[in-house]
Each structure stands twice: as C-alpha cells, then as structure tokens.
Scaffold this motif. Sequence first.
Motif, mmCIF file in Angstrom:
data_model
loop_
_atom_site.group_PDB
_atom_site.id
_atom_site.type_symbol
_atom_site.label_atom_id
_atom_site.label_comp_id
_atom_site.label_asym_id
_atom_site.label_seq_id
_atom_site.Cartn_x
_atom_site.Cartn_y
_atom_site.Cartn_z
ATOM 1 N N LEU A 217 0.826 -1.200 0.000
ATOM 2 C CA LEU A 217 0.000 0.000 0.000
ATOM 3 C C LEU A 217 0.863 1.254 0.000
ATOM 4 O O LEU A 217 0.569 2.229 -0.698
ATOM 5 N N ALA A 218 1.926 1.231 0.784
ATOM 6 C CA ALA A 218 2.743 2.434 0.960
ATOM 7 C C ALA A 218 3.378 2.892 -0.340
ATOM 8 O O ALA A 218 3.473 4.089 -0.606
ATOM 9 N N LYS A 219 3.797 1.955 -1.162
ATOM 10 C CA LYS A 219 4.488 2.369 -2.384
ATOM 11 C C LYS A 219 3.549 2.972 -3.413
ATOM 12 O O LYS A 219 3.991 3.589 -4.379
ATOM 13 N N ARG A 220 2.226 2.826 -3.221
ATOM 14 C CA ARG A 220 1.258 3.429 -4.121
ATOM 15 C C ARG A 220 0.716 4.751 -3.591
ATOM 16 O O ARG A 220 -0.081 5.409 -4.267
ATOM 17 N N LEU A 221 1.116 5.136 -2.401
ATOM 18 C CA LEU A 221 0.627 6.386 -1.803
ATOM 19 C C LEU A 221 1.323 7.596 -2.417
ATOM 20 O O LEU A 221 2.406 7.473 -3.002
ATOM 21 N N PRO A 222 0.725 8.791 -2.278
ATOM 22 C CA PRO A 222 1.432 10.012 -2.691
ATOM 23 C C PRO A 222 2.716 10.190 -1.887
ATOM 24 O O PRO A 222 2.936 9.526 -0.871
ATOM 25 N N ALA A 223 3.560 11.087 -2.341
ATOM 26 C CA ALA A 223 4.844 11.327 -1.672
ATOM 27 C C ALA A 223 4.631 11.754 -0.230
ATOM 28 O O ALA A 223 3.653 12.425 0.106
ATOM 29 N N ALA A 224 5.575 11.367 0.631
ATOM 30 C CA ALA A 224 5.460 11.673 2.055
ATOM 31 C C ALA A 224 5.382 13.174 2.305
ATOM 32 O O ALA A 224 4.627 13.625 3.179
ATOM 33 N N ALA A 225 6.139 13.955 1.551
ATOM 34 C CA ALA A 225 6.124 15.408 1.755
ATOM 35 C C ALA A 225 4.742 15.992 1.493
ATOM 36 O O ALA A 225 4.277 16.880 2.227
ATOM 37 N N ALA A 226 4.052 15.499 0.449
ATOM 38 C CA ALA A 226 2.705 15.983 0.150
ATOM 39 C C ALA A 226 1.718 15.585 1.234
ATOM 40 O O ALA A 226 0.837 16.374 1.614
ATOM 41 N N LEU A 227 1.852 14.378 1.764
ATOM 42 C CA LEU A 227 0.966 13.921 2.836
ATOM 43 C C LEU A 227 1.188 14.724 4.113
ATOM 44 O O LEU A 227 0.227 15.101 4.799
ATOM 45 N N GLU A 228 2.451 15.003 4.422
ATOM 46 C CA GLU A 228 2.746 15.777 5.623
ATOM 47 C C GLU A 228 2.206 17.193 5.504
ATOM 48 O O GLU A 228 1.641 17.745 6.459
ATOM 49 N N ARG A 229 2.354 17.782 4.332
ATOM 50 C CA ARG A 229 1.855 19.139 4.108
ATOM 51 C C ARG A 229 0.335 19.197 4.237
ATOM 52 O O ARG A 229 -0.215 20.108 4.846
ATOM 53 N N LEU A 230 -0.353 18.206 3.663
ATOM 54 C CA LEU A 230 -1.811 18.157 3.766
ATOM 55 C C LEU A 230 -2.244 18.012 5.224
ATOM 56 O O LEU A 230 -3.204 18.659 5.667
ATOM 57 N N THR A 231 -1.558 17.161 5.966
ATOM 58 C CA THR A 231 -1.873 16.995 7.386
ATOM 59 C C THR A 231 -1.778 18.323 8.121
ATOM 60 O O THR A 231 -2.676 18.694 8.899
ATOM 61 N N PHE A 232 -0.716 19.059 7.873
ATOM 62 C CA PHE A 232 -0.521 20.346 8.546
ATOM 63 C C PHE A 232 -1.608 21.355 8.151
ATOM 64 O O PHE A 232 -2.182 22.031 9.010
ATOM 65 N N VAL A 233 -1.900 21.454 6.865
ATOM 66 C CA VAL A 233 -2.884 22.438 6.401
ATOM 67 C C VAL A 233 -4.246 22.169 7.033
ATOM 68 O O VAL A 233 -4.932 23.097 7.496
ATOM 69 N N LEU A 234 -4.656 20.911 7.067
ATOM 70 C CA LEU A 234 -5.961 20.575 7.633
ATOM 71 C C LEU A 234 -6.027 20.886 9.132
ATOM 72 O O LEU A 234 -7.015 21.442 9.625
ATOM 73 N N HIS A 235 -4.968 20.555 9.852
ATOM 74 C CA HIS A 235 -4.966 20.816 11.296
ATOM 75 C C HIS A 235 -4.857 22.311 11.593
ATOM 76 O O HIS A 235 -5.491 22.808 12.538
#
Length: 326
Positions: A217-235
Amino acid sequence: MSALSDQLVSFAILAYLVAMISHAVEYALGNSRARVAAAPARELVGAGVGAAGGSTPDAPVDPGAAAAAERTARRARLGGLVAVAATALGALLHLGALVTRGLAADRMPWGNMYEFVLTGTWIGVAAWLVVLWKRPQLRRLGLFMSLVMVLLVATAELVLYTPIVPLVPALNSYWFVIHVSTIVFASGIFLLGAVPAVAFLMRSGYEQGRRSFPYTLAKRLPAAAALERLTFVLHAFAFPVFTFAVIAGAIWAEAAWGRPWGWDPKETWSFISWVIYAGYLHARATPSVKRNVAIWLAIVGFLTMLMNLFGVNIFFEGLHSYGGLD
C-alpha cells in the motif's frame, strides 16, 4: 422523513463501500502494471549481457508488454474515477440523510451521538472532495478515506442509531447551533487530517527503505512530503475553529449552569485534545522536531477526540451525557 433518512444512510454506506473497492482495484492494477512493465526490462537486460559483461544499449522494447501495461494503466485510472464518483454520490446521499433527519426532527440533526457522527463524517468526506478537486494527485489517499467512512458511518447506523426525539431542555438554546456546529465541523476536519497523517507514516517508512507490513500500500501512496503538508494544512485550519468551539462551550456553560468550566469528563477530554493539537502545531513549527514525532502528536490528538466522542458518552456520566444510547 425519518425512514427516508435511514434508507439514505444505508445507500451512502454502499456508495462508500463501492468507492473503497474501486480504490483497491486501482491499487491492485497499479501494482500489476508495474510488474508487467518491469518484467520485459529484466528479460532484455539479461539477454543483452555479452560475454565480457557488457550490455546492449539499445535493446528493443517488447510491444506486447508495453500494450498490456497501457491497458492495465487505463483500467487503473478507470477504477480511480469510479471511486471518486462513488465517493461524491455517497456524500450526496449522506447529505440527504442529514437534511431529511433534520426535517423530521424539526431541528438541527446534532442532538445525540448518532447524529453527531453522521454530521462529522459528512464534513470529513465533503472536505476530502474539496482536497481532491484542488489536488487530484492525492487521489490514492481515497482508499483510506473511504475505508474510514465505511467503518464510521456503518458503526453509527448499526450501533449508535437513535430514534428521533426532542432535544433535552439543556440544549434548547441558540448556543446549541453555535457551539455544536463549530465542534462538529472541527471534528470532521480533524477526521480527514488523521488520514494523511497515518498515510505519511506508512509512506515515509517506504521512502526510507523499510519493508514493513503495509509495503504494498505504501508504495502506491502520494509522496510523504505531500501527505505531511496536507496533514498540517488541515490541522492548522481546524484548530482555530476547535478553539472557538471550546470557548463557546464555556460561555454556554456559564449561561446554563452558572460556571464556565467544571472539569466535566467531556470538558476535560476537550482540553486534553486542545493541548495535544496545540502541541502538534508547535512541534511542526519547530525545526528541531522530526516530522514523524509531530505527526504522531496529530494522531494521538485524534485518538483523544474519539475518546471524547465514544468513550465519554458510553462509559462516563456527566452534564454532557447526550449520547442517546440506552
């Protein structure tokens, strides 16, 4: 109207289930495409190795394998589009269930735990569709979001369901709309924020070379940097709303009970959640704190929100005991 609301919830669950399955198909076909594309390359490299260990620089590409990879890619894209369409349909059915529930009750549909979960999950999926519209490259995160929606909405319908009843007297106030609307809105955004937070931990482990259980599953996910940025923006978006909701609740408590704060179980857990989310935002803004550490704070914060919603309503008695469960 009440029966229609119940039926719409059931149809919404089915739509979210279709979305989850379609996202899973997209993942599976994406992995198949990678294997189909990689296999001829390995064979050609092996065939092109000479006696001296050299390789043929211009080895031909197998047209059959390339065509098969392209067909698989088209099917994967189709699965992703079906998943998005099913998610949008589920959100519309979900909204219809909330509207008809409110019309049947002749009030805002936030009077008990069942209605709160339905509203919070709808806000989460609506926010996800907005994110998807702005950042379509994050679509594969939808597998996890649709899974969360299936689990939470099905739990609400099968476990938390409560027939429509009038509001308890303590909730008959204009502060009901102000406080509960903001707290449920923040909860829905925090729900969505927890999804890329968990996905970030999986993807960052993959990018660092760790081959753990969710590797496929992990290798099909978006890049970690994009996921971290989205997490921050939402919070960062949800936290001020949550802060206002807590303050509004204190003002309402002063008007209703003669004191703004009494360390009631729900008040206490709201404070705990607020502190942890504030800690996450502070940690995220501190360069010396690793991103993984900050993300874990966000996940723990959401766990405290779940405790406040489910644990406090089920296991504790207090002035905020409006869960509606027998």
